[in-house]
Design a protein around this motif. Structure first.
Motif, PDB file in Angstrom:
ATOM      1  N   GLY A 215       7.437  -3.341  -8.238  1.00 39.74           N
ATOM      2  CA  GLY A 215       6.428  -3.052  -9.243  1.00 39.74           C
ATOM      3  C   GLY A 215       5.010  -3.472  -8.895  1.00 39.74           C
ATOM      4  O   GLY A 215       4.109  -3.345  -9.702  1.00 39.74           O
ATOM      5  N   LYS A 216       4.784  -3.951  -7.669  1.00 32.03           N
ATOM      6  CA  LYS A 216       3.465  -4.442  -7.265  1.00 32.03           C
ATOM      7  C   LYS A 216       2.841  -3.500  -6.235  1.00 32.03           C
ATOM      8  O   LYS A 216       3.285  -3.433  -5.093  1.00 32.03           O
ATOM      9  CB  LYS A 216       3.603  -5.845  -6.666  1.00 32.03           C
ATOM     10  CG  LYS A 216       2.314  -6.421  -6.136  1.00 32.03           C
ATOM     11  CD  LYS A 216       2.576  -7.728  -5.421  1.00 32.03           C
ATOM     12  CE  LYS A 216       1.364  -8.147  -4.637  1.00 32.03           C
ATOM     13  NZ  LYS A 216       1.655  -9.230  -3.706  1.00 32.03           N
ATOM     14  N   LEU A 217       1.830  -2.779  -6.631  1.00 28.86           N
ATOM     15  CA  LEU A 217       1.100  -1.905  -5.711  1.00 28.86           C
ATOM     16  C   LEU A 217      -0.355  -2.339  -5.704  1.00 28.86           C
ATOM     17  O   LEU A 217      -1.032  -2.310  -6.727  1.00 28.86           O
ATOM     18  CB  LEU A 217       1.200  -0.433  -6.129  1.00 28.86           C
ATOM     19  CG  LEU A 217       0.493   0.570  -5.227  1.00 28.86           C
ATOM     20  CD1 LEU A 217       1.079   0.541  -3.819  1.00 28.86           C
ATOM     21  CD2 LEU A 217       0.574   1.958  -5.816  1.00 28.86           C
ATOM     22  N   ASN A 218      -0.849  -2.772  -4.537  1.00 26.35           N
ATOM     23  CA  ASN A 218      -2.216  -3.250  -4.417  1.00 26.35           C
ATOM     24  C   ASN A 218      -3.198  -2.176  -3.967  1.00 26.35           C
ATOM     25  O   ASN A 218      -4.360  -2.200  -4.359  1.00 26.35           O
ATOM     26  CB  ASN A 218      -2.296  -4.415  -3.412  1.00 26.35           C
ATOM     27  CG  ASN A 218      -1.411  -5.561  -3.810  1.00 26.35           C
ATOM     28  OD1 ASN A 218      -0.412  -5.819  -3.159  1.00 26.35           O
ATOM     29  ND2 ASN A 218      -1.769  -6.262  -4.860  1.00 26.35           N
ATOM     30  N   ILE A 219      -2.730  -1.276  -3.099  1.00 24.56           N
ATOM     31  CA  ILE A 219      -3.618  -0.291  -2.482  1.00 24.56           C
ATOM     32  C   ILE A 219      -2.985   1.092  -2.611  1.00 24.56           C
ATOM     33  O   ILE A 219      -1.815   1.264  -2.282  1.00 24.56           O
ATOM     34  CB  ILE A 219      -3.837  -0.606  -0.982  1.00 24.56           C
ATOM     35  CG1 ILE A 219      -4.430  -2.010  -0.821  1.00 24.56           C
ATOM     36  CG2 ILE A 219      -4.728   0.449  -0.329  1.00 24.56           C
ATOM     37  CD1 ILE A 219      -4.337  -2.556   0.603  1.00 24.56           C
TER      38      ILE A 219
ATOM     39  N   ILE B 142       6.936   7.650  -7.021  1.00 27.69           N
ATOM     40  CA  ILE B 142       6.465   6.479  -7.768  1.00 27.69           C
ATOM     41  C   ILE B 142       7.623   5.537  -8.088  1.00 27.69           C
ATOM     42  O   ILE B 142       7.487   4.314  -7.967  1.00 27.69           O
ATOM     43  CB  ILE B 142       5.723   6.907  -9.056  1.00 27.69           C
ATOM     44  CG1 ILE B 142       4.440   7.665  -8.695  1.00 27.69           C
ATOM     45  CG2 ILE B 142       5.413   5.697  -9.945  1.00 27.69           C
ATOM     46  CD1 ILE B 142       3.499   6.925  -7.766  1.00 27.69           C
ATOM     47  N   ASN B 143       8.766   6.085  -8.463  1.00 25.94           N
ATOM     48  CA  ASN B 143       9.941   5.250  -8.731  1.00 25.94           C
ATOM     49  C   ASN B 143      10.395   4.521  -7.472  1.00 25.94           C
ATOM     50  O   ASN B 143      10.745   3.334  -7.523  1.00 25.94           O
ATOM     51  CB  ASN B 143      11.080   6.081  -9.314  1.00 25.94           C
ATOM     52  CG  ASN B 143      10.803   6.517 -10.733  1.00 25.94           C
ATOM     53  OD1 ASN B 143      10.088   5.847 -11.474  1.00 25.94           O
ATOM     54  ND2 ASN B 143      11.356   7.655 -11.123  1.00 25.94           N
ATOM     55  N   THR B 144      10.390   5.209  -6.344  1.00 29.19           N
ATOM     56  CA  THR B 144      10.776   4.600  -5.065  1.00 29.19           C
ATOM     57  C   THR B 144       9.826   3.474  -4.705  1.00 29.19           C
ATOM     58  O   THR B 144      10.247   2.370  -4.353  1.00 29.19           O
ATOM     59  CB  THR B 144      10.794   5.661  -3.939  1.00 29.19           C
ATOM     60  OG1 THR B 144      11.769   6.648  -4.258  1.00 29.19           O
ATOM     61  CG2 THR B 144      11.099   5.039  -2.588  1.00 29.19           C
ATOM     62  N   VAL B 145       8.537   3.737  -4.795  1.00 27.26           N
ATOM     63  CA  VAL B 145       7.531   2.726  -4.453  1.00 27.26           C
ATOM     64  C   VAL B 145       7.638   1.527  -5.390  1.00 27.26           C
ATOM     65  O   VAL B 145       7.555   0.375  -4.954  1.00 27.26           O
ATOM     66  CB  VAL B 145       6.109   3.344  -4.484  1.00 27.26           C
ATOM     67  CG1 VAL B 145       5.042   2.276  -4.397  1.00 27.26           C
ATOM     68  CG2 VAL B 145       5.955   4.349  -3.361  1.00 27.26           C
ATOM     69  N   SER B 146       7.848   1.784  -6.664  1.00 28.10           N
ATOM     70  CA  SER B 146       7.988   0.697  -7.625  1.00 28.10           C
ATOM     71  C   SER B 146       9.183  -0.190  -7.282  1.00 28.10           C
ATOM     72  O   SER B 146       9.097  -1.419  -7.362  1.00 28.10           O
ATOM     73  CB  SER B 146       8.142   1.272  -9.035  1.00 28.10           C
ATOM     74  OG  SER B 146       8.258   0.245  -9.974  1.00 28.10           O
ATOM     75  N   THR B 147      10.268   0.431  -6.864  1.00 21.57           N
ATOM     76  CA  THR B 147      11.465  -0.325  -6.480  1.00 21.57           C
ATOM     77  C   THR B 147      11.226  -1.122  -5.202  1.00 21.57           C
ATOM     78  O   THR B 147      11.519  -2.319  -5.140  1.00 21.57           O
ATOM     79  CB  THR B 147      12.657   0.631  -6.290  1.00 21.57           C
ATOM     80  OG1 THR B 147      12.913   1.298  -7.527  1.00 21.57           O
ATOM     81  CG2 THR B 147      13.902  -0.125  -5.856  1.00 21.57           C
TER      82      THR B 147
ATOM     83  N   ALA C 135       0.836  -1.206   0.000  1.00 15.73           N
ATOM     84  CA  ALA C 135       0.000   0.000   0.000  1.00 15.73           C
ATOM     85  C   ALA C 135       0.867   1.250   0.000  1.00 15.73           C
ATOM     86  O   ALA C 135       1.898   1.306   0.674  1.00 15.73           O
ATOM     87  CB  ALA C 135      -0.903   0.008   1.233  1.00 15.73           C
ATOM     88  N   LEU C 136       0.409   2.246  -0.728  1.00 14.95           N
ATOM     89  CA  LEU C 136       0.993   3.583  -0.690  1.00 14.95           C
ATOM     90  C   LEU C 136      -0.072   4.511  -0.124  1.00 14.95           C
ATOM     91  O   LEU C 136      -1.187   4.566  -0.646  1.00 14.95           O
ATOM     92  CB  LEU C 136       1.400   4.051  -2.089  1.00 14.95           C
ATOM     93  CG  LEU C 136       1.780   5.535  -2.223  1.00 14.95           C
ATOM     94  CD1 LEU C 136       2.975   5.896  -1.334  1.00 14.95           C
ATOM     95  CD2 LEU C 136       2.075   5.873  -3.691  1.00 14.95           C
ATOM     96  N   VAL C 137       0.285   5.202   0.964  1.00 19.75           N
ATOM     97  CA  VAL C 137      -0.616   6.172   1.588  1.00 19.75           C
ATOM     98  C   VAL C 137       0.101   7.510   1.600  1.00 19.75           C
ATOM     99  O   VAL C 137       1.107   7.677   2.283  1.00 19.75           O
ATOM    100  CB  VAL C 137      -0.989   5.771   3.030  1.00 19.75           C
ATOM    101  CG1 VAL C 137      -1.927   6.801   3.644  1.00 19.75           C
ATOM    102  CG2 VAL C 137      -1.609   4.381   3.064  1.00 19.75           C
ATOM    103  N   THR C 138      -0.394   8.465   0.817  1.00 16.35           N
ATOM    104  CA  THR C 138       0.226   9.792   0.846  1.00 16.35           C
ATOM    105  C   THR C 138      -0.295  10.541   2.062  1.00 16.35           C
ATOM    106  O   THR C 138      -1.429  10.327   2.494  1.00 16.35           O
ATOM    107  CB  THR C 138      -0.078  10.580  -0.449  1.00 16.35           C
ATOM    108  OG1 THR C 138      -1.475  10.821  -0.540  1.00 16.35           O
ATOM    109  CG2 THR C 138       0.415   9.826  -1.677  1.00 16.35           C
TER     110      THR C 138
END
Length: 102
Positions: free
Chosen positions: A94-98, A85-90, A20-23
């Motif tokens: 490359g898998k973001l569910n939430i 986005i590049n950090t999260v992808s790394t 999950a990514l939560v801004t």
């Protein structure tokens, strides 16, 4: 009645294995969302404009056994959004569910 409460908490669903990514996850509703997702087993990445606050929160979550990482990011700056986005992808391979964008 205690048996009902215990059986309910034992059947609580899990987000183990999800990402999950939560801004804006270091305060208010964002903080509560990070806590809930991580508490349910998700691996969470969050961002904040304030590095000190971000570092304090990440340490707090790690002390609770949560898998939470963070980045300093001002979402109003395109280059910083792209870096996020590049950090999260790394981090998540490359898998973001939430995605929770506040």
């Amino acid at each position: 009645m205690a048996a009902v409460a215990e059986s309910f908490s034992e059947k609580r669903w899990s987000l183990k294995g999800l990402t999950a990514l939560v801004t804006g996850g270091t305060k208010g509703i964002g903080f509560a969302i990070v806590e809930e997702l991580a508490g349910l087993g998700a691996t969470v990445h969050t961002c904040s404009r304030t590095e000190t606050e971000l570092n304090e929160r990440v340490e707090e979550w790690k002390s609770k056994g949560y898998e939470v990482t963070g980045s300093v990011c001002d979402l109003s700056v395109r280059a910083q959004r792209e870096d996020l986005i590049n950090t999260v992808s790394t981090i998540f391979y490359g898998k973001l569910n939430i995605l929770v964008s506040l």
